[in-house]
Design a protein around this motif. Structure first.
Motif, PDB file in Angstrom:
ATOM      1  N   ASP A   1      22.789  35.125  62.960  1.00 60.02           N
ATOM      2  CA  ASP A   1      23.743  34.028  63.024  1.00 60.02           C
ATOM      3  C   ASP A   1      23.577  33.184  64.283  1.00 60.02           C
ATOM      4  OD1 ASP A   1      24.984  34.729  60.657  1.00 60.02           O
ATOM      5  OD2 ASP A   1      26.298  36.165  61.645  1.00 60.02           O
ATOM      6  N   ILE A   2      22.848  33.687  65.261  1.00 60.68           N
ATOM      7  CA  ILE A   2      22.753  32.999  66.543  1.00 60.68           C
ATOM      8  C   ILE A   2      21.504  32.128  66.548  1.00 60.68           C
ATOM      9  CG2 ILE A   2      22.646  33.286  69.039  1.00 60.68           C
ATOM     10  CD1 ILE A   2      23.827  36.087  68.614  1.00 60.68           C
ATOM     11  N   PRO A   3      21.670  30.814  66.501  1.00 62.88           N
ATOM     12  CA  PRO A   3      20.492  29.954  66.426  1.00 62.88           C
ATOM     13  C   PRO A   3      19.758  29.862  67.752  1.00 62.88           C
ATOM     14  CG  PRO A   3      22.453  28.612  66.600  1.00 62.88           C
ATOM     15  CD  PRO A   3      22.919  30.042  66.503  1.00 62.88           C
ATOM     16  N   GLY A   4      18.454  29.674  67.667  1.00 60.33           N
ATOM     17  CA  GLY A   4      17.656  29.377  68.839  1.00 60.33           C
ATOM     18  C   GLY A   4      16.964  28.047  68.598  1.00 60.33           C
ATOM     19  N   VAL A   5      16.613  27.362  69.658  1.00 64.06           N
ATOM     20  CA  VAL A   5      15.996  26.041  69.535  1.00 64.06           C
ATOM     21  C   VAL A   5      14.511  26.155  69.851  1.00 64.06           C
ATOM     22  CG1 VAL A   5      16.002  23.660  70.354  1.00 64.06           C
ATOM     23  CG2 VAL A   5      18.152  24.929  70.193  1.00 64.06           C
ATOM     24  N   VAL A   6      13.667  25.840  68.868  1.00 62.23           N
ATOM     25  CA  VAL A   6      12.220  25.864  69.079  1.00 62.23           C
ATOM     26  C   VAL A   6      11.786  24.538  69.694  1.00 62.23           C
ATOM     27  CG1 VAL A   6      11.819  27.512  67.217  1.00 62.23           C
ATOM     28  CG2 VAL A   6      11.767  25.053  66.733  1.00 62.23           C
ATOM     29  N   PHE A   7      10.532  24.484  70.157  1.00 64.65           N
ATOM     30  CA  PHE A   7      10.099  23.332  70.943  1.00 64.65           C
ATOM     31  C   PHE A   7      10.149  22.020  70.164  1.00 64.65           C
ATOM     32  CE2 PHE A   7       6.601  20.630  72.697  1.00 64.65           C
ATOM     33  CZ  PHE A   7       7.269  20.280  73.863  1.00 64.65           C
ATOM     34  N   GLN A   8       9.732  22.025  68.899  1.00 69.92           N
ATOM     35  CA  GLN A   8       9.742  20.773  68.137  1.00 69.92           C
ATOM     36  C   GLN A   8      11.159  20.220  67.998  1.00 69.92           C
ATOM     37  OE1 GLN A   8       7.621  21.160  64.433  1.00 69.92           O
ATOM     38  NE2 GLN A   8       5.629  21.103  65.430  1.00 69.92           N
ATOM     39  N   GLU A   9      12.126  21.107  67.742  1.00 69.61           N
ATOM     40  CA  GLU A   9      13.511  20.647  67.636  1.00 69.61           C
ATOM     41  C   GLU A   9      14.050  20.210  68.996  1.00 69.61           C
ATOM     42  OE1 GLU A   9      15.385  20.120  64.941  1.00 69.61           O
ATOM     43  OE2 GLU A   9      13.576  20.563  63.785  1.00 69.61           O
ATOM     44  N   PHE A  10      13.586  20.882  70.044  1.00 67.57           N
ATOM     45  CA  PHE A  10      13.990  20.496  71.396  1.00 67.57           C
ATOM     46  C   PHE A  10      13.509  19.078  71.706  1.00 67.57           C
ATOM     47  CE2 PHE A  10      13.207  20.357  76.013  1.00 67.57           C
ATOM     48  CZ  PHE A  10      14.451  20.735  76.493  1.00 67.57           C
ATOM     49  N   MET A  11      12.262  18.779  71.350  1.00 73.30           N
ATOM     50  CA  MET A  11      11.741  17.430  71.567  1.00 73.30           C
ATOM     51  C   MET A  11      12.492  16.414  70.714  1.00 73.30           C
ATOM     52  SD  MET A  11       9.522  17.318  73.950  1.00 73.30           S
ATOM     53  CE  MET A  11       8.937  15.645  73.658  1.00 73.30           C
ATOM     54  N   LYS A  12      12.833  16.803  69.497  1.00 70.00           N
ATOM     55  CA  LYS A  12      13.628  15.916  68.639  1.00 70.00           C
ATOM     56  C   LYS A  12      14.957  15.596  69.313  1.00 70.00           C
ATOM     57  CE  LYS A  12      15.827  15.726  64.072  1.00 70.00           C
ATOM     58  NZ  LYS A  12      16.069  16.464  62.804  1.00 70.00           N
ATOM     59  N   ALA A  13      15.570  16.611  69.925  1.00 69.97           N
ATOM     60  CA  ALA A  13      16.841  16.404  70.618  1.00 69.97           C
ATOM     61  C   ALA A  13      16.680  15.429  71.780  1.00 69.97           C
ATOM     62  CB  ALA A  13      17.373  17.746  71.128  1.00 69.97           C
ATOM     63  N   LEU A  14      15.613  15.606  72.563  1.00 76.70           N
ATOM     64  CA  LEU A  14      15.389  14.712  73.702  1.00 76.70           C
ATOM     65  C   LEU A  14      15.173  13.272  73.242  1.00 76.70           C
ATOM     66  CD1 LEU A  14      13.096  16.719  76.164  1.00 76.70           C
ATOM     67  CD2 LEU A  14      15.583  16.645  76.027  1.00 76.70           C
ATOM     68  N   ILE A  15      14.372  13.100  72.198  1.00 76.72           N
ATOM     69  CA  ILE A  15      14.080  11.749  71.712  1.00 76.72           C
ATOM     70  C   ILE A  15      15.345  11.090  71.166  1.00 76.72           C
ATOM     71  CG2 ILE A  15      12.784  10.409  70.021  1.00 76.72           C
ATOM     72  CD1 ILE A  15      11.174  11.474  72.429  1.00 76.72           C
ATOM     73  N   GLU A  16      16.170  11.849  70.463  1.00 77.94           N
ATOM     74  CA  GLU A  16      17.419  11.284  69.951  1.00 77.94           C
ATOM     75  C   GLU A  16      18.345  10.878  71.091  1.00 77.94           C
ATOM     76  OE1 GLU A  16      19.151  14.006  67.184  1.00 77.94           O
ATOM     77  OE2 GLU A  16      17.664  13.586  65.616  1.00 77.94           O
ATOM     78  N   ALA A  17      18.378  11.694  72.152  1.00 83.97           N
ATOM     79  CA  ALA A  17      19.206  11.344  73.311  1.00 83.97           C
ATOM     80  C   ALA A  17      18.700  10.068  73.967  1.00 83.97           C
ATOM     81  CB  ALA A  17      19.205  12.497  74.319  1.00 83.97           C
ATOM     82  N   ILE A  18      17.380   9.943  74.039  1.00 86.81           N
ATOM     83  CA  ILE A  18      16.783   8.744  74.637  1.00 86.81           C
ATOM     84  C   ILE A  18      17.078   7.513  73.782  1.00 86.81           C
ATOM     85  CG2 ILE A  18      14.572   7.628  75.151  1.00 86.81           C
ATOM     86  CD1 ILE A  18      13.582  10.469  75.957  1.00 86.81           C
ATOM     87  N   ASP A  19      16.920   7.653  72.464  1.00 89.30           N
ATOM     88  CA  ASP A  19      17.181   6.527  71.562  1.00 89.30           C
ATOM     89  C   ASP A  19      18.644   6.096  71.621  1.00 89.30           C
ATOM     90  OD1 ASP A  19      14.556   6.532  70.805  1.00 89.30           O
ATOM     91  OD2 ASP A  19      14.873   7.599  68.913  1.00 89.30           O
ATOM     92  N   ASP A  20      19.543   7.071  71.700  1.00 87.20           N
ATOM     93  CA  ASP A  20      20.973   6.754  71.737  1.00 87.20           C
ATOM     94  C   ASP A  20      21.398   6.123  73.057  1.00 87.20           C
ATOM     95  OD1 ASP A  20      21.221   7.755  69.208  1.00 87.20           O
ATOM     96  OD2 ASP A  20      21.995   9.713  69.826  1.00 87.20           O
ATOM     97  N   SER A  21      20.544   6.271  74.073  1.00 90.86           N
ATOM     98  CA  SER A  21      20.914   5.756  75.398  1.00 90.86           C
ATOM     99  C   SER A  21      20.565   4.283  75.576  1.00 90.86           C
ATOM    100  CB  SER A  21      20.199   6.562  76.487  1.00 90.86           C
ATOM    101  OG  SER A  21      18.812   6.229  76.522  1.00 90.86           O
ATOM    102  N   ASP A  22      19.931   3.677  74.569  1.00 93.37           N
ATOM    103  CA  ASP A  22      19.512   2.264  74.654  1.00 93.37           C
ATOM    104  C   ASP A  22      18.601   2.003  75.848  1.00 93.37           C
ATOM    105  OD1 ASP A  22      20.986   1.536  72.388  1.00 93.37           O
ATOM    106  OD2 ASP A  22      22.813   1.323  73.574  1.00 93.37           O
TER     107      ASP A  22
END
Length: 298
Positions: free
Chosen positions: A163-184
Motif C-alpha cells: 500500500d505504500i507507494p514509492g516514486v521511481v526516477f521516471q515519475e520523479f522527473m515527470k513531477a519536476l517537469i510538471e512543477a516547472i511547467d506550472d511555474s510559468d
C-alpha cells in the motif's frame, strides 16, 4: 587520451561504480593538462607495464563510458515518453542528482521516509500546501485509484507493504517537469537542484558524502599510507624547488602538475591501491625519481 575528454558529466552518470567515475574523471582531467600528458607519454614509451596497464584501463573506461552514454540516451527517451517531450541529458543529470541524493538506500525509488528526511524542502516548488503525502499519492508507482493510498496506509498503522507507494526516477522527473511547467518559467531544474543542495543534502542518513577513495582492510590501508607518503615527498620536492633534466624532468614536472589536481590524485590513488602491476610500476617510478632528484639531473 584525447577521446576521454569528449565525455560530459551527464554521459558518466550511469557508470557502474563510484570508483570507476573517480578513475574516469581523473583520466579526463589529466588529458587536459599538458605537463601530466607529457609525463604519461614518457612513461608509456619507456615502461611496458605502463603501456599494458594504461591500455587496459583506457579500454575499460572507454567501454564503460560508451555504455553509460548509451544508457543515458535510452533513459532520456524513456522519460520523454512519460512526460511527452524530450529532455537534454544535462536536465536528466540535474534531476538524477536530486533523486539519488534523496534515495538514501539506493533501491531505485524514493520512499515516504526518504522524502521526509531528505527531500521535503524540495517539495516547496510544488506549492506551499503540497506535502509528502500529496507527492506520493500523485506520483508513487502504487499510488493509484486501486490502492488504498498513502494516507490510508498510514492511518492507524503502516498497513500492507504494497500500500505504500514509492516514486521511481521516471515519475520523479515527470513531477519536476510538471512543477516547472506550472511555474510559468519561474522554476528550473537547475534551481531545484540548487535548492536541494542548499537545504536538504546535508541532513539525515547518508547526508555526509562518503570518501570514494577510502579503502578498507589492513593491506589496503598500508597501500593508502604508502601512496600518501609519496605524495607528501613530491610536494616537499616542489616546495624546495627541486628540478631535474631530461626525461626524468618531464616526469617530475608532470608529478608537480598532477599533485595540484584532486581529480588526478583521486584516480591515481585508486590505480595504486587496486592494480598490483601499476602499483609496482609506481614504486619503481618513485625510486627512479628519487635517484634523479638526488643527482640533480636525468
Amino acid at each position: 587520451m584525447s577521446s576521454i575528454s569528449s565525455y560530459t558529466d551527464a554521459d558518466l552518470l550511469l557508470l557502474p561504480s563510484p570508483r570507476m567515475l573517480t578513475l574516469f574523471k581523473g583520466a579526463r582531467s589529466a588529458s587536459n593538462d599538458v605537463a601530466v600528458v607529457n609525463a604519461f607519454l614518457t612513461l608509456y614509451e619507456d615502461m611496458s607495464v605502463i603501456r599494458l596497464g594504461g591500455d587496459l584501463i583506457f579500454n575499460y573506461l572507454s567501454k564503460a563510458a560508451d555504455k553509460s552514454r548509451s544508457d543515458m540516451e535510452l533513459q532520456a527517451r524513456g522519460i520523454g515518453e512519460v512526460i511527452g517531450r524530450t529532455l537534454s541529458t544535462e536536465e536528466i543529470a540535474a534531476g538524477m542528482g536530486v533523486f539519488e541524493g534523496i534515495d538514501v538506500n539506493k533501491d531505485g525509488e524514493i520512499s515516504r521516509e526518504e522524502l521526509e528526511v531528505k527531500g521535503e524542502g524540495m517539495l516547496e516548488v510544488f506549492g506551499e500546501d503540497f506535502d509528502v503525502d500529496d507527492f506520493l499519492d500523485k506520483y508513487g508507482k502504487r499510488g493509484n485509484k486501486k490502492s488504498r493510498g498513502v494516507r490510508n496506509a498510514f492511518k492507524g498503522g503502516r498497513g500492507e507493504k504494497g500500500d505504500i507507494p514509492g516514486v521511481v526516477f521516471q515519475e520523479f522527473m515527470k513531477a519536476l517537469i510538471e512543477a516547472i511547467d506550472d511555474s510559468d518559467g519561474t522554476v528550473t531544474i537547475e534551481e531545484i537542484l540548487s535548492t536541494w543542495d542548499k537545504e536538504c543534502a546535508g541532513g539525515g542518513p547518508g547526508g555526509e558524502a562518503k570518501d570514494l577513495c577510502v579503502v578498507e582492510g589492513e593491506r589496503e590501508m598500508e597501500r593508502e599510507r604508502k601512496f600518501t607518503a609519496m605524495l607528501e615527498q613530491v610536494k616537499m620536492w616542489e616546495d624546495a624547488g627541486v628540478r631535474s633534466e631530461g626525461r626524468s624532468g618531464v616526469i617530475l614536472r608532470g608529478c608537480y602538475a598532477g599533485l595540484k589536481n584532486q581529480e588526478v590524485v583521486g584516480a591515481l590513488r585508486i590505480v595504486y591501491t587496486d592494480y598490483k602491476a601499476l602499483r609496482l610500476a609506481g614504486d619503481l617510478i618513485f625510486k627512479l625519481l628519487k635517484v634523479a632528484v638526488g643527482r640533480g639531473g636525468g
